[in-house]
Write a protein that holds these residues in place. Structure first.
Motif, PDB file in Angstrom:
ATOM      1  N   ASP A  96       0.882  -1.248  -0.199  1.00  0.00           N
ATOM      2  CA  ASP A  96      -0.037  -0.045   0.037  1.00  0.00           C
ATOM      3  C   ASP A  96       0.937   1.422  -0.098  1.00  0.00           C
ATOM      4  O   ASP A  96       0.370   2.369   0.144  1.00  0.00           O
ATOM      5  CB  ASP A  96      -1.044  -0.047   1.068  1.00  0.00           C
ATOM      6  CG  ASP A  96      -0.362   0.019   2.369  1.00  0.00           C
ATOM      7  OD1 ASP A  96       0.895  -0.406   2.543  1.00  0.00           O
ATOM      8  OD2 ASP A  96      -1.088   0.102   3.567  1.00  0.00           O
ATOM      9  N   ALA A  97       2.112   1.233  -0.173  1.00  0.00           N
ATOM     10  CA  ALA A  97       2.989   2.416  -0.429  1.00  0.00           C
ATOM     11  C   ALA A  97       4.232   1.930  -1.329  1.00  0.00           C
ATOM     12  O   ALA A  97       4.753   0.930  -0.945  1.00  0.00           O
ATOM     13  CB  ALA A  97       3.475   2.980   1.068  1.00  0.00           C
ATOM     14  N   VAL A  98       4.349   2.597  -2.181  1.00  0.00           N
ATOM     15  CA  VAL A  98       5.620   2.089  -3.192  1.00  0.00           C
ATOM     16  C   VAL A  98       6.496   3.315  -3.426  1.00  0.00           C
ATOM     17  O   VAL A  98       5.963   4.342  -3.662  1.00  0.00           O
ATOM     18  CB  VAL A  98       4.890   1.879  -4.621  1.00  0.00           C
ATOM     19  CG1 VAL A  98       6.139   1.116  -5.516  1.00  0.00           C
ATOM     20  CG2 VAL A  98       3.853   0.513  -4.398  1.00  0.00           C
ATOM     21  N   LEU A  99       7.684   2.939  -3.454  1.00  0.00           N
ATOM     22  CA  LEU A  99       8.810   3.787  -3.582  1.00  0.00           C
ATOM     23  C   LEU A  99       9.651   3.508  -4.649  1.00  0.00           C
ATOM     24  O   LEU A  99      10.524   2.342  -4.803  1.00  0.00           O
ATOM     25  CB  LEU A  99       9.578   4.277  -2.312  1.00  0.00           C
ATOM     26  CG  LEU A  99      10.959   5.030  -2.414  1.00  0.00           C
ATOM     27  CD1 LEU A  99      10.796   6.324  -3.080  1.00  0.00           C
ATOM     28  CD2 LEU A  99      11.754   5.016  -1.297  1.00  0.00           C
ATOM     29  N   VAL A 100       9.609   4.138  -5.874  1.00  0.00           N
ATOM     30  CA  VAL A 100      10.412   3.630  -7.089  1.00  0.00           C
ATOM     31  C   VAL A 100      11.662   4.500  -7.027  1.00  0.00           C
ATOM     32  O   VAL A 100      11.639   5.732  -7.107  1.00  0.00           O
ATOM     33  CB  VAL A 100       9.442   3.811  -8.380  1.00  0.00           C
ATOM     34  CG1 VAL A 100      10.281   3.481  -9.511  1.00  0.00           C
ATOM     35  CG2 VAL A 100       8.130   3.181  -8.349  1.00  0.00           C
ATOM     36  N   LEU A 101      12.770   3.916  -6.957  1.00  0.00           N
ATOM     37  CA  LEU A 101      14.118   4.490  -7.040  1.00  0.00           C
ATOM     38  C   LEU A 101      14.633   4.588  -8.233  1.00  0.00           C
ATOM     39  O   LEU A 101      15.226   3.182  -8.458  1.00  0.00           O
ATOM     40  CB  LEU A 101      14.929   4.015  -5.941  1.00  0.00           C
ATOM     41  CG  LEU A 101      14.423   4.005  -4.279  1.00  0.00           C
ATOM     42  CD1 LEU A 101      15.249   3.497  -3.450  1.00  0.00           C
ATOM     43  CD2 LEU A 101      14.638   5.757  -4.293  1.00  0.00           C
ATOM     44  N   GLY A 102      14.466   5.348  -9.197  1.00  0.00           N
ATOM     45  CA  GLY A 102      15.288   5.444 -10.435  1.00  0.00           C
ATOM     46  C   GLY A 102      15.093   4.591 -11.372  1.00  0.00           C
ATOM     47  O   GLY A 102      15.091   4.832 -12.645  1.00  0.00           O
ATOM     48  N   GLU A 103      14.306   3.355 -11.103  1.00  0.00           N
ATOM     49  CA  GLU A 103      14.062   2.289 -12.202  1.00  0.00           C
ATOM     50  C   GLU A 103      12.726   3.028 -13.135  1.00  0.00           C
ATOM     51  O   GLU A 103      11.909   3.481 -12.366  1.00  0.00           O
ATOM     52  CB  GLU A 103      13.342   1.155 -11.495  1.00  0.00           C
ATOM     53  CG  GLU A 103      12.677   0.169 -12.242  1.00  0.00           C
ATOM     54  CD  GLU A 103      13.845  -0.763 -13.301  1.00  0.00           C
ATOM     55  OE1 GLU A 103      14.977  -0.225 -13.277  1.00  0.00           O
ATOM     56  OE2 GLU A 103      13.278  -1.606 -13.893  1.00  0.00           O
ATOM     57  N   ASP A 104      12.934   2.942 -14.200  1.00  0.00           N
ATOM     58  CA  ASP A 104      11.750   3.240 -15.316  1.00  0.00           C
ATOM     59  C   ASP A 104      11.194   1.999 -15.542  1.00  0.00           C
ATOM     60  O   ASP A 104      11.457   1.105 -16.484  1.00  0.00           O
ATOM     61  CB  ASP A 104      12.564   3.487 -16.611  1.00  0.00           C
ATOM     62  CG  ASP A 104      11.503   3.908 -17.684  1.00  0.00           C
ATOM     63  OD1 ASP A 104      10.196   4.095 -17.390  1.00  0.00           O
ATOM     64  OD2 ASP A 104      12.048   4.514 -18.646  1.00  0.00           O
ATOM     65  N   VAL A 105      10.144   1.745 -14.478  1.00  0.00           N
ATOM     66  CA  VAL A 105       9.281   0.436 -14.539  1.00  0.00           C
ATOM     67  C   VAL A 105       8.546   0.345 -15.862  1.00  0.00           C
ATOM     68  O   VAL A 105       8.774  -0.788 -16.572  1.00  0.00           O
ATOM     69  CB  VAL A 105       8.589   0.521 -13.401  1.00  0.00           C
ATOM     70  CG1 VAL A 105       7.631  -0.756 -13.264  1.00  0.00           C
ATOM     71  CG2 VAL A 105       9.164   0.991 -12.122  1.00  0.00           C
ATOM     72  N   THR A 106       7.751   1.229 -16.322  1.00  0.00           N
ATOM     73  CA  THR A 106       6.942   0.956 -17.619  1.00  0.00           C
ATOM     74  C   THR A 106       7.758   0.701 -18.784  1.00  0.00           C
ATOM     75  O   THR A 106       7.333  -0.062 -19.499  1.00  0.00           O
ATOM     76  CB  THR A 106       6.139   2.434 -17.940  1.00  0.00           C
ATOM     77  OG1 THR A 106       5.617   2.783 -16.608  1.00  0.00           O
ATOM     78  CG2 THR A 106       5.031   2.070 -18.762  1.00  0.00           C
ATOM     79  N   ASN A 107       9.020   1.065 -18.906  1.00  0.00           N
ATOM     80  CA  ASN A 107       9.713   1.002 -20.002  1.00  0.00           C
ATOM     81  C   ASN A 107      10.638  -0.205 -20.009  1.00  0.00           C
ATOM     82  O   ASN A 107      11.180  -0.870 -20.882  1.00  0.00           O
ATOM     83  CB  ASN A 107      10.496   1.850 -20.596  1.00  0.00           C
ATOM     84  CG  ASN A 107       9.559   3.150 -21.199  1.00  0.00           C
ATOM     85  OD1 ASN A 107       8.729   2.636 -21.972  1.00  0.00           O
ATOM     86  ND2 ASN A 107       9.417   4.367 -20.620  1.00  0.00           N
ATOM     87  N   HIS A 108      11.009  -0.546 -18.668  1.00  0.00           N
ATOM     88  CA  HIS A 108      12.144  -1.566 -18.357  1.00  0.00           C
ATOM     89  C   HIS A 108      11.509  -2.904 -17.977  1.00  0.00           C
ATOM     90  O   HIS A 108      12.128  -3.996 -18.559  1.00  0.00           O
ATOM     91  CB  HIS A 108      13.245  -1.051 -17.256  1.00  0.00           C
ATOM     92  CG  HIS A 108      14.325  -1.817 -17.350  1.00  0.00           C
ATOM     93  ND1 HIS A 108      14.733  -2.419 -16.055  1.00  0.00           N
ATOM     94  CD2 HIS A 108      15.117  -2.304 -17.954  1.00  0.00           C
ATOM     95  CE1 HIS A 108      15.696  -3.300 -16.070  1.00  0.00           C
ATOM     96  NE2 HIS A 108      16.069  -3.076 -17.440  1.00  0.00           N
ATOM     97  N   ALA A 109      10.431  -2.829 -17.119  1.00  0.00           N
ATOM     98  CA  ALA A 109       9.788  -4.197 -16.682  1.00  0.00           C
ATOM     99  C   ALA A 109       8.389  -3.849 -16.763  1.00  0.00           C
ATOM    100  O   ALA A 109       7.783  -3.519 -15.785  1.00  0.00           O
ATOM    101  CB  ALA A 109      10.235  -4.440 -15.386  1.00  0.00           C
ATOM    102  N   PRO A 110       7.764  -3.626 -17.936  1.00  0.00           N
ATOM    103  CA  PRO A 110       6.332  -3.152 -18.246  1.00  0.00           C
ATOM    104  C   PRO A 110       5.324  -3.617 -17.122  1.00  0.00           C
ATOM    105  O   PRO A 110       4.345  -3.000 -16.743  1.00  0.00           O
ATOM    106  CB  PRO A 110       6.170  -3.248 -19.847  1.00  0.00           C
ATOM    107  CG  PRO A 110       7.371  -3.475 -20.277  1.00  0.00           C
ATOM    108  CD  PRO A 110       8.288  -4.256 -19.315  1.00  0.00           C
ATOM    109  N   ARG A 111       5.453  -4.979 -17.194  1.00  0.00           N
ATOM    110  CA  ARG A 111       4.093  -5.668 -16.517  1.00  0.00           C
ATOM    111  C   ARG A 111       4.257  -5.368 -15.202  1.00  0.00           C
ATOM    112  O   ARG A 111       3.069  -5.232 -14.614  1.00  0.00           O
ATOM    113  CB  ARG A 111       4.035  -7.241 -16.790  1.00  0.00           C
ATOM    114  CG  ARG A 111       2.926  -7.947 -16.186  1.00  0.00           C
ATOM    115  CD  ARG A 111       1.804  -7.433 -16.503  1.00  0.00           C
ATOM    116  NE  ARG A 111       0.588  -8.344 -15.981  1.00  0.00           N
ATOM    117  CZ  ARG A 111       0.153  -8.170 -14.702  1.00  0.00           C
ATOM    118  NH1 ARG A 111       0.551  -6.952 -14.153  1.00  0.00           N
ATOM    119  NH2 ARG A 111      -0.903  -8.794 -14.312  1.00  0.00           N
TER     120      ARG A 111
END
Lengths: 898, 179, 317
Positions: free
Chosen positions: A373-388
């Motif tokens: 219920d809380a997400v911290l994205v550090l640097g990773e380009d999630v949508t383009n690098h690991a889209p699912r």
């Protein structure tokens, strides 16, 4: 668990669920359209009507929508009563009023949920004699076709596209019988998950253009359970073939990994299998610099003699090749001469992921991410690098609304009500990246900073957490950054389950190490805190495990005489260093399937099978070992890499024997065998079928070549057969080639293979995790923080090695650009749409200037695409303006024809 | 029980008498090939592909004939022309496997595939029994004149826009503000 | 009777039986064709009679093949046994009061013994083939023949009681006095007829062959002349049973004097053969269990009652 009565039978059902869910879970067929197992109920289509009785004496009952009816103890229902049956039939008659007479020319025909449901309720004749409403179609890009006439207005498309995947450019327009689902104007559907519309739409409004090009009905497809090799997540797919060509990729349900959805790279990115650049024959470089086609035997002979005359032979493996192929190479050259094909930096980053997975840190699976219920994205380009994973993170932000719903005693499956209740309230998502991120729109906080600053921020968070624990005062820093740090800490600590997400797209091992440290520090406060680190490629973790700490550089520095490269385009990894390295390279043998820079420099090229053409084991970023089965036998000299490499040593091994060799050397890899049954598995004495039992044309397919039907190829590598004989309904899920049950021809039949709706597969192998979470996590010492100026931007289309070779997908690969801040542009004398060239590399492609003031200071961004490989690995670069350059129009090829 | 047995025996004797009576009936078979039998227009013989009234191929490559075929002797591949029509890139029938059951004709939604009253198609070389589209396609409409699938289907093709098929209203103007 | 006549008779019987069997192959198909409103075989020679010869040539010209998994000796021996047994059965058939190869005083028992030997042929053929269909056919054949053997013999005891002899000549002569036994021994006739069909495993009692379920039953693995011998045995059996029924129930050579007695014998036999073919054309094959229960539950009691009544009538009337 409440007990309900349905048609006189007492059923024990799961509490808190709706009746439709419960009935389907108990294998009672009820027709439905708008309900979707992943998206809940809205009660729009009225198709799942059943009769509910007030009590035992009630003999009239009332019609209720089963998807909108909660199961309560003692409730009495009837599915089969006449009232309900006629009601459902009249509903489908109404839904079909405007449905065109299209089935023969519809790509959905034969796997159409609408067809199935119409047959199920028994509606036959259109009694209405009025005119049918028609619509004009839109152009929706190279992947998806649009045929709006077929729509039955179930709203599943917009619910998926907008609510589930967060897209903006697909909407419902108009009212009453003129409701139109499409874009405001024709154009490419922007969302990365748009391809799922094909599977989500219960009929043929959204169809697969890549399939339609070489269309094959579902019953004719020869399929196999495969693992997507597009990124490190290892989504489960069904890949299908006909006439020796790959035809389509469909989602394969795996409760713990991808569930019901795939990203568009995975769905449309397998065209490389039939690419014109495919290497189909063994080739030897002749004096003229061209390749001579040589036979299999003479190719092997030449390689053997080359190996026999050399003393220093090195093997370069590949994180996109299977573990079997890598092990086979490792056996050929010896473990000290083998490297995983990853550069030092890549290796170091993946070593961190390995450490995290082995440690007691909580590393969730992709579906578990949805529960944080809380997400911290550090640097990773999630949508383009690991889209699912981005789709899972989007669901994670819904936890707030589910919590609100629980407070008001609203059920989770009341989809519209829950969304209405929450409006824009979401669970916190903090996105810290250098570039604008697709997740920004749902993020509670978006921070733009360079990777170096992100690393510092991470350290700040760690310090804040640890000082909190020990009661020390915080380190001095700027008050602004302290403010940010305090905000993030508060958010993370306020959540019940905070999650740290990072990945190798940051290009900095130091950041990953600190992210791991942060997760460990957070775990001191919250036992439930998790960390999800995305690896680079489908098998990055697998090869990292077996490479004895040899990196690409360390192998190449030893000046080998002969190098064998396995399914690896070194130009993408070495970047600007590639040309100088190739110049010193004495002998190069490539085992690969595509003509790229590395294979075009090789002395001998052996044609390897692509991943849908051979069996292979992959370890995804969760540490999950998964098996991908061969879909079809490639024609000609093409063979699996491990068969080529084994043949060089004059041994013949089936993949299970190679896996046994792996398990012998690496105790962690003993679980490889649990991922799927091996080639000895038999059901009722037979192998598992790859074709459907209705597969057609067997005696005519190859009759133009010879009227004598060829024998079906034999698959010695696996327990699957290139045949329609066998019972797919009983197959273990790892060997089930497609989902189908009688009466359920569409992919909706999946609920017949689930223990309960949204449950795990009835015949699933237990998850085989390579790493046990036994070791306690050791904090990484602080290293140097480096800060690159030139940053690659990952793109869902074009940043992986293979998918850009697909015809349709290549049209969506971005054109070369350079994204800079306006002050940098001013300094260099550049304006928007100018062309620039990098003067440090030999043959630079012109880059179009994009001014982006959201970028952090001292950052320049270029797209990570094959064309610009020479920029890879450059920390900084100077660019010069090309005078008189005009950017080519960004038109998708299929735009011109449509 | 005795009565049952007697009636059963009587029934057997009747059967024998009935068969014996056929000593005096004319044979139904004829001396082919000296004497050619009459074949009805709906006789199930050699398969053809027909064209619609405008001379376009009727086949839309829907694959239903192929899947209906009990001996799997039909293979085809869909492709699409610039008009938006689906048609078979190749259409192959292996007549050395065909059993002339007519299931393909039953399954065909466009009246394209039709069986004709011609069965004399022997060959010395089995390979010659493989018919490709150019052998199958005739220039006429066969048994169902006047039918054109695209005139009743919702898919638009060149020359037939949305809303112009049978029983269709003109395309909805999505941007209309009228209720 | 001179030796010359005897030799002529022996060879005549031998040749006649073979020729008859060969022609029956064609004749049966023609007759079936007529009854089934077809033309039947009509291409080879006049009315297609050349088919008999063509069939023989075909059978002889085929490869003499023994499957590698079969028991070679038994496999070859089995078809010869049925032909031998059937031919031996012909020795006791009296064509007229004068014309017969042997007038044994136990002729009837000899005939029963010979027909019973045929079961070995079928059983061994099925067993030696080493094939599941053949084995099933052989088993069925053994059970069927052993069962129907019982009341086949018993059904004839009425005839023996009435004529007081096992000699076939005496039996025919007895019919000159007491009328054809088909009237006084009607039930005996019916039982013998049915048992006779079962013994020669002709349709509708061809369960050992049963091509719809057992491929070709006991002779699945047979081809060429070995197969031909099974067929020959079957048709010889058909002729033999017909001539025995003629002898035992239809007064053998007895008939109006304007034609010679030998004509009457062959004429009656011919009519009975046609009747057998009619049965094939008209009656479907029963199920195996139906066949067995019919034999034991209907035919056997019927025979015993017939025997009892005949005995009582002979004794007290």
């Amino acid at each position: 668990m409440p007990i309900i009565t349905v048609d006189g039978y007492e059923l024990e059902v799961k509490a808190g669920t709706n009746l439709l869910d419960a009935l389907l879970s108990r294998n009672i067929d009820v027709p439905y359209f708008c309900w979707h197992p992943a998206m809940g109920s809205i009660g729009a289509c009225r198709q799942c009507a059943v009769v509910q009785y007030a009590n035992k004496d009630d003999d009239r009952g009332r019609i209720v929508m089963s998807c909108m009816t909660a199961v309560t103890e003692g409730a009495i229902f009837s599915v089969d009563t006449n009232n309900a049956v006629t009601f459902r039939e009249s509903v489908i008659e109404n839904l079909m009023l405007n449905h065109p007479h299209d089935c023969p020319v519809c790509e959905e025909g034969g796997e159409c949920h609408l067809q199935d449901m119409t047959v199920m309720v028994g509606h036959r004749n259109r009694q209405y004699t009025g005119r049918k409403t028609t619509f004009r179609n839109q152009y929706l890009g190279p992947f998806i076709g649009h045929e709006m006439n077929r729509c039955i207005t179930c709203y599943r498309c917009t619910r998926f596209y907008q609510d589930y995947a967060g897209g903006h450019d697909l909407n419902a327009f108009g009212s009453r019988d003129r409701v139109f689902f499409g874009r405001a104007e024709s154009g490419v559907l922007e969302n990365e998950f748009a391809g799922n519309l094909i599977e989500v739409c219960p009929t043929g409004v959204f169809t697969d253009k890549t399939l339609s090009k070489n269309y094959t009905r579902k019953w004719d497809l020869q399929s196999a359970p495969t693992v997507c090799t597009g990124c490190s997540l290892g989504c489960n797919t069904y890949t299908s073939e006909r006439y020796g060509e790959l035809r389509r990729v469909h989602n394969r349900y795996n409760q713990e990994v991808n569930g019901y959805f795939l990203c568009d790279r995975g769905r449309f990115g397998s065209g490389y299998v039939d690419s014109p650049k495919r290497i189909r024959q063994a080739g030897m470089l002749n004096a003229a610099g061209l390749y001579d086609v040589v036979s299999k035997d003479s190719a092997i002979e030449h390689v053997r003699s080359m190996l026999a005359n050399a003393s220093k032979i090195k093997g370069i493996g590949s994180p996109r090749a299977s573990l079997e192929s890598n092990q086979s190479l490792r056996d050929l050259v010896g473990e000290d001469n083998y490297c995983s094909g990853m550069t030092n930096t890549e290796r170091e980053m993946h070593a961190v992921i390995l450490d995290v997975l082995r440690s007691d840190l909580n590393s969730p699976s992709m579906s578990e991410v949805e529960n944080f219920d809380a997400v911290l994205v550090l640097g990773e380009d999630v949508t383009n690098h690991a889209p699912r994973l981005a789709l899972s993170i989007r669901q994670a932000t819904r936890n707030k609304s589910l919590k609100l719903a629980a407070e008001t005693q609203l059920s989770e499956w009341q989809d519209a009500a829950v969304r209405e209740l929450a409006q824009n309230q979401r669970s916190p998502l903090i996105v810290v990246t250098p570039m604008t991120d697709r997740l920004d729109e749902i993020a509670s906080q978006s921070l733009r900073m360079s990777f170096g600053d992100i690393t510092k921020l991470t350290q700040g968070l760690i310090d804040a957490l640890t000082s909190d624990v020990s009661g020390e005062k915080q380190r001095a820093g700027s008050s602004e950054s302290n403010e940010v740090v305090r905000g993030i800490i508060e958010t993370l600590l306020a959540a019940e389950r905070p999650l740290i997400v990072s990945g190798t797209s940051v290009g900095s091992p130091e950041l990953l190490k600190r992210a791991a440290n942060l997760a460990a520090a957070l775990k001191q406060h919250k036992k439930t805190a998790g960390i999800f680190l995305c690896a680079s490629e489908v098998n990055s973790l697998g090869v990292c495990l077996i490479d004895n700490h040899h990196s690409l550089e360390s192998i190449l520095d030893e000046a080998p005489e002969v190098v064998i490269v396995l399914e690896n385009d070194l130009s993408l990894r070495l970047g600007h260093r590639f040309d100088s390295w190739i110049a010193k390279m004495p002998r190069l043998i490539a085992v690969d399937h595509l003509d790229h820079l590395t294979t075009s420099k090789a002395d001998i090229v052996l044609p390897a099978a692509t991943d849908p053409e051979c069996e292979g084991s992959y370890i995804n970023t969760e540490g999950r070992a998964q098996r991908s089965m061969a879909v079809f036998k490639p024609a000609g000299n093409i063979a699996a890499s491990y068969h080529w490499l084994d043949a060089l040593r004059d041994v013949t091994r089936v993949p299970s024997e190679i896996r046994a060799a792996l398990a012998n050397q690496f105790s962690e890899l003993q679980v490889l065998d649990d991922a799927a049954p091996d080639e000895k598995f038999r059901d009722a004495g037979g192998k598992q079928p790859r074709m459907t039992h209705r597969s057609s044309g067997r005696t005519a397919m190859y009759a133009d070549i010879s009227v004598h039907e060829p024998k079906q190829p034999i698959d010695e590598d696996s327990a699957m057969a290139f045949s329609m004989e066998g019972n797919q309904n009983r197959s273990p899920s790892a060997l089930r080639a497609y989902t189908w049950t009688p009466g359920w021809n569409s992919n909706q039949s999946i609920h017949k293979f689930q223990i309960e709706v949204n449950g795990s597969d009835v015949a699933a192998n237990p998850p085989s995790f390579v790493f046990s979470d036994s070791e306690s996590f050791c904090h990484y010492p602080r290293g140097n923080i480096s800060n690159n100026v030139l940053i690659p931007q990952f793109h869902i289309f074009g940043s992986d090695e293979l998918s850009a070779f697909s015809d349709e997908l290549s049209q969506r690969v971005p054109l070369p650009y350079l994204r800079i801040r306006s002050e940098d542009a001013q300094r260099l004398g550049l304006t928007k749409d100018d062309g620039v060239m990098c003067d440090q590399v030999k043959k630079s492609t012109p880059l179009r200037i994009i001014i982006d003031d959201d970028l952090p200071v001292d950052c320049m961004v270029y797209p990570k695409i094959a064309e610009l490989f020479e920029l890879n690995g450059l920390d900084n670069a100077s660019f010069v303006r090309i005078d008189g350059w005009h950017s080519p129009p960004a038109i998708i090829t299929s735009d011109r024809t449509n | 029980m005795l009565l049952d047995m007697l009636s059963a025996i009587w029934s057997q004797l009747l059967t024998l008498a009935e068969v014996l009576k056929h000593t005096f009936t004319k044979a139904d078979t004829v001396q082919y090939p000296e004497e050619m039998p009459y074949l009805a227009p709906r006789y199930r013989g050699r398969i053809v592909l027909t064209r619609d009234p405008d001379g376009h191929e009727r086949c839309v490559a829907c694959n239903l004939c192929a899947v209906a075929c009990p001996v799997d002797c039909i293979a085809l591949q869909k492709t699409e022309d610039e008009d938006g029509r689906w048609y078979p890139e190749f259409f192959r029938i292996n007549f050395s496997r065909c059993i002339m059951c007519g299931m393909c004709e039953e399954a065909c939604p466009t009246y394209s595939i039709q069986l004709t009253p011609d069965f004399e198609m022997c060959e010395y070389d089995r390979q010659n029994m493989v018919y490709e589209k150019e052998h199958l396609l005739i220039s006429g409409q066969g048994k169902y004149p006047g039918y054109s699938f695209y005139n009743v289907a919702g898919k638009s093709i060149a020359g037939k826009d949305k809303g112009e098929a049978l029983n269709e209203s003109p395309p909805v103007d999505v941007r209309s503000l009228l209720p | 009777m001179s030796d010359l006549v005897l030799y002529l008779l022996v060879f005549g019987t031998l040749g006649g039986a073979f020729a008859g069997a060969a022609i029956l192959v064609w004749f049966e198909r023609r007759l079936l064709g007529i009854w089934q409103d077809r033309l039947g075989p009509n291409r080879v020679g006049p009315l297609g009679i050349g088919l008999a010869l063509a069939d023989i040539i075909k059978l002889f010209a085929k490869e003499d093949w023994v499957p590698p998994f079969a028991d070679r000796f038994v496999f070859i021996f089995a078809p010869t046994a049925i032909v031998m047994a059937m031919l031996l059965g012909f020795t006791v058939v009296p064509y007229t009061s004068e014309l017969h190869i042997a007038d044994l005083n136990i002729a009837l028992l000899f005939f029963l013994g010979m027909t019973s030997l045929a079961v070995y042929s079928v059983l061994l053929g099925g067993l030696a083939s080493n094939n599941k269909y053949a084995l099933l056919g052989g088993l069925r054949s053994a059970a069927q023949m052993v069962s129907y053997e019982v009341f086949m013999g018993l059904s004839l005891m009425g005839v023996v009681m009435l004529s007081g002899s096992f000699s076939l000549v005496d039996i025919v002569n007895a019919q000159a006095e007491r009328g054809w036994f088909v009237i006084s021994q009607f039930f005996g006739f019916v039982v013998f007829l049915i048992a006779g069909i079962a013994e020669s495993h002709r349709l509708p009692f061809d369960l050992p062959e049963a091509e719809h379920e057992l491929v070709a039953g006991f002779h699945t693995e047979y081809s060429g002349m070995k197969f031909g011998m099974f067929m020959l045995g079957e048709y010889l059996g058909l002729i033999l049973i017909s001539s025995m029924i003629t002898t035992l129930f239809f007064g053998g050579w007895l008939g109006p004097g304007f034609l010679p007695p030998i004509f009457w014998f062959f004429f009656k036999t011919f009519i009975l053969i046609c009747f057998f073919i009619l049965l094939r054309a008209g009656i479907p094959r029963p199920r195996y269990d139906q066949l067995m229960s019919f034999g034991w539950k209907v035919m056997l009691p019927l025979t015993l009652i017939n025997l009892l009544v005949t005995g009582a009538v002979e004794l007290w009337l």
